[in-house]
Design an enzyme around this catalytic site. Sequence first.
Site, PDB file in Angstrom:
ATOM      1  N   GLY A  11      -6.668  -6.856   1.871  1.00 14.33           N
ATOM      2  CA  GLY A  11      -5.229  -7.026   1.707  1.00 14.33           C
ATOM      3  C   GLY A  11      -4.856  -7.500   0.316  1.00 14.33           C
ATOM      4  CB  SER A  13      -1.821  -3.566  -1.810  1.00 20.19           C
ATOM      5  OG  SER A  13      -1.331  -4.097  -0.594  1.00 20.19           O
ATOM      6  N   GLY A  53      -9.505  -5.513 -19.179  1.00 17.19           N
ATOM      7  CA  GLY A  53     -10.940  -5.499 -19.481  1.00 17.19           C
ATOM      8  C   GLY A  53     -11.842  -5.744 -18.283  1.00 17.19           C
ATOM      9  CG  ASN A  89      -5.621 -12.324   1.445  1.00 17.92           C
ATOM     10  OD1 ASN A  89      -5.048 -13.414   1.417  1.00 17.92           O
ATOM     11  ND2 ASN A  89      -5.016 -11.188   1.117  1.00 17.92           N
ATOM     12  CG  ASN A 149       4.007 -24.110  11.553  1.00 17.62           C
ATOM     13  OD1 ASN A 149       3.117 -24.939  11.364  1.00 17.62           O
ATOM     14  ND2 ASN A 149       4.692 -23.578  10.574  1.00 17.62           N
ATOM     15  CE1 TYR A 155      -0.810 -16.117  10.275  1.00 14.79           C
ATOM     16  CE2 TYR A 155       0.551 -18.085  10.153  1.00 14.79           C
ATOM     17  CZ  TYR A 155      -0.257 -17.146   9.537  1.00 14.79           C
ATOM     18  OH  TYR A 155      -0.499 -17.234   8.191  1.00 14.79           O
ATOM     19  CB  ILE A 188       2.115 -19.313  -1.334  1.00 15.54           C
ATOM     20  CG1 ILE A 188       1.107 -20.427  -0.991  1.00 15.54           C
ATOM     21  CG2 ILE A 188       2.077 -18.905  -2.805  1.00 15.54           C
ATOM     22  CD1 ILE A 188       1.165 -21.656  -1.854  1.00 15.54           C
TER      23      ILE A 188
HETATM   24  N1  NAP Z   1       2.147 -16.373   1.695  1.00 11.18           N
HETATM   25  C1  NAP Z   1       2.117 -17.482   2.438  1.00 11.18           C
HETATM   26  O1  NAP Z   1       3.067 -18.275   2.466  1.00 11.18           O
HETATM   27  C2  NAP Z   1       0.889 -17.820   3.247  1.00 11.18           C
HETATM   28  C3  NAP Z   1       0.790 -19.125   3.782  1.00 11.18           C
HETATM   29  C4  NAP Z   1      -0.321 -19.470   4.519  1.00 11.18           C
HETATM   30  C5  NAP Z   1      -1.324 -18.542   4.735  1.00 11.18           C
HETATM   31  N2  NAP Z   1      -1.197 -17.275   4.240  1.00 11.18           N
HETATM   32  C6  NAP Z   1      -2.286 -16.337   4.515  1.00 11.18           C
HETATM   33  O2  NAP Z   1      -2.629 -15.687   3.311  1.00 11.18           O
HETATM   34  C7  NAP Z   1      -3.071 -14.356   3.585  1.00 11.18           C
HETATM   35  C8  NAP Z   1      -2.268 -13.374   2.732  1.00 11.18           C
HETATM   36  O3  NAP Z   1      -0.897 -13.530   3.056  1.00 11.18           O
HETATM   37  P1  NAP Z   1       0.250 -12.859   2.155  1.00 11.18           P
HETATM   38  O4  NAP Z   1       1.463 -13.702   2.348  1.00 11.18           O
HETATM   39  O5  NAP Z   1      -0.264 -12.615   0.788  1.00 11.18           O
HETATM   40  O6  NAP Z   1       0.440 -11.468   2.933  1.00 11.18           O
HETATM   41  P2  NAP Z   1       1.230 -10.121   2.485  1.00 11.18           P
HETATM   42  O7  NAP Z   1       1.936 -10.331   1.201  1.00 11.18           O
HETATM   43  O8  NAP Z   1       2.016  -9.718   3.670  1.00 11.18           O
HETATM   44  O9  NAP Z   1       0.049  -9.059   2.223  1.00 11.18           O
HETATM   45  C9  NAP Z   1      -0.703  -8.575   3.280  1.00 11.18           C
HETATM   46  C10 NAP Z   1      -1.777  -7.685   2.749  1.00 11.18           C
HETATM   47  O10 NAP Z   1      -2.615  -7.288   3.872  1.00 11.18           O
HETATM   48  C11 NAP Z   1      -2.737  -5.877   3.839  1.00 11.18           C
HETATM   49  N3  NAP Z   1      -2.950  -5.354   5.189  1.00 11.18           N
HETATM   50  C12 NAP Z   1      -2.087  -5.341   6.251  1.00 11.18           C
HETATM   51  N4  NAP Z   1      -2.684  -4.793   7.320  1.00 11.18           N
HETATM   52  C13 NAP Z   1      -3.944  -4.439   6.933  1.00 11.18           C
HETATM   53  C14 NAP Z   1      -5.041  -3.842   7.591  1.00 11.18           C
HETATM   54  N5  NAP Z   1      -4.984  -3.503   8.898  1.00 11.18           N
HETATM   55  N6  NAP Z   1      -6.174  -3.605   6.876  1.00 11.18           N
HETATM   56  C15 NAP Z   1      -6.246  -3.952   5.566  1.00 11.18           C
HETATM   57  N7  NAP Z   1      -5.248  -4.542   4.893  1.00 11.18           N
HETATM   58  C16 NAP Z   1      -4.101  -4.786   5.583  1.00 11.18           C
HETATM   59  C17 NAP Z   1      -1.473  -5.369   3.210  1.00 11.18           C
HETATM   60  O11 NAP Z   1      -1.722  -4.048   2.705  1.00 11.18           O
HETATM   61  P3  NAP Z   1      -0.596  -2.900   2.747  1.00 11.18           P
HETATM   62  O12 NAP Z   1       0.413  -3.341   1.689  1.00 11.18           O
HETATM   63  O13 NAP Z   1      -1.314  -1.652   2.389  1.00 11.18           O
HETATM   64  O14 NAP Z   1      -0.037  -2.941   4.143  1.00 11.18           O
HETATM   65  C18 NAP Z   1      -1.266  -6.412   2.106  1.00 11.18           C
HETATM   66  O15 NAP Z   1      -2.069  -6.109   0.990  1.00 11.18           O
HETATM   67  C19 NAP Z   1      -2.918 -14.159   5.092  1.00 11.18           C
HETATM   68  O16 NAP Z   1      -4.136 -14.386   5.741  1.00 11.18           O
HETATM   69  C20 NAP Z   1      -1.903 -15.234   5.478  1.00 11.18           C
HETATM   70  O17 NAP Z   1      -2.041 -15.625   6.818  1.00 11.18           O
HETATM   71  C21 NAP Z   1      -0.112 -16.895   3.504  1.00 11.18           C
END
Ligand code: NAP
Length: 248
Positions: A11, A13, A53, A89, A149, A155, A188
């Site tokens: 994940g 991208s 690089g 991730n 939460n 989740y 974040i």
């Molecule tokens: N951001 C926060 O506030 C936060 C807080 C606590 C924990 N987290 C944790 O951090 C991690 C990343 O979160 P994020 O906020 O960065 O998420 P995000 O922006 O929603 O990104 C999710 C990523 O996962 C990919 N993905 C979705 N389904 C997939 C699958 N079946 N196979 C492979 N890739 C897949 C997506 O790819 P596509 O774009 O191709 O769908 C995207 O690259 C997660 O584990 C989340 O629980 C995030």
Amino acid sequence: MSDDHVALITGASRGLGRAMAETLAAQGFRVAINYASSHDAACAVRDRIVAAGGRAEVFAADVTDESAVTELGAAITETLGPVDVLVLNATGPQPAIPIEDLEWSDMLQQLEFFVKSPLLLTRAFLPTMKSRGWGRIIQIGSEVFTIGNANSSAYVSAKGAQLGLTRSWARELGPYGITVNLVAPGWIPVERHEGTAEEDFAGYLRDVPLGHMGTADDVAGAVAYLASDAGRFVTGQQLSVNGGRTFG
Ligand SMILES: NC(=O)c1ccc[n+]([C@@H]2O[C@H](COP(=O)([O-])OP(=O)(O)OC[C@H]3O[C@@H](n4cnc5c(N)ncnc54)[C@H](OP(=O)(O)O)[C@@H]3O)[C@@H](O)[C@H]2O)c1
């Protein structure tokens, strides 16, 4: 040391995964950028890394699907070499659902990402890590398991299960020189949080001692530390990256 190693970030991208890919590449890791459907976004991450690089390639795969993970392992090994840094991730949607409306399928949907996918990927790359006597497994958890939460029990419990995997695998794999840790971000803001009201941030920040929101680079820095040689004697730990909102 890092140019000997291949890091897969699932994940990557967008969001936190994108920052992890860029940070690990800047440290010299060859980086496999996994995504599900956002091909152009993943290629843009790769292009930025290469322009700076670094070495990186993109790999489409649904990391919750067993045969897709098998193919992913083969494709990365052929292109970049065998993976020995695994960053778990990827996430799907995280809907808020009160208990009365919660179905078992909602639970399973979260467990697919945070238990099944870590298992499939770890099994796929364990032979390489064991044969090298070196490996890093870094799970991306969340502060939600420490806080508990409301309306998010699918989740929250899946994130708790990820911490259980981390602790058990740390004991099981330590004898092979493989560390297993979990980075637990707070909230974040990433692309999917665009449009969030200022008052929502203000409410969250009331409990953040450092007084500001974190960035994807803050989380990527913690991942880079655990992947690096500096993190070699740290295993089975949860590292919270949330400005002090929780302890542990
Ligand atoms: N951001 C926060 O506030 C936060 C807080 C606590 C924990 N987290 C944790 O951090 C991690 C990343 O979160 P994020 O906020 O960065 O998420 P995000 O922006 O929603 O990104 C999710 C990523 O996962 C990919 N993905 C979705 N389904 C997939 C699958 N079946 N196979 C492979 N890739 C897949 C997506 O790819 P596509 O774009 O191709 O769908 C995207 O690259 C997660 O584990 C989340 O629980 C995030």
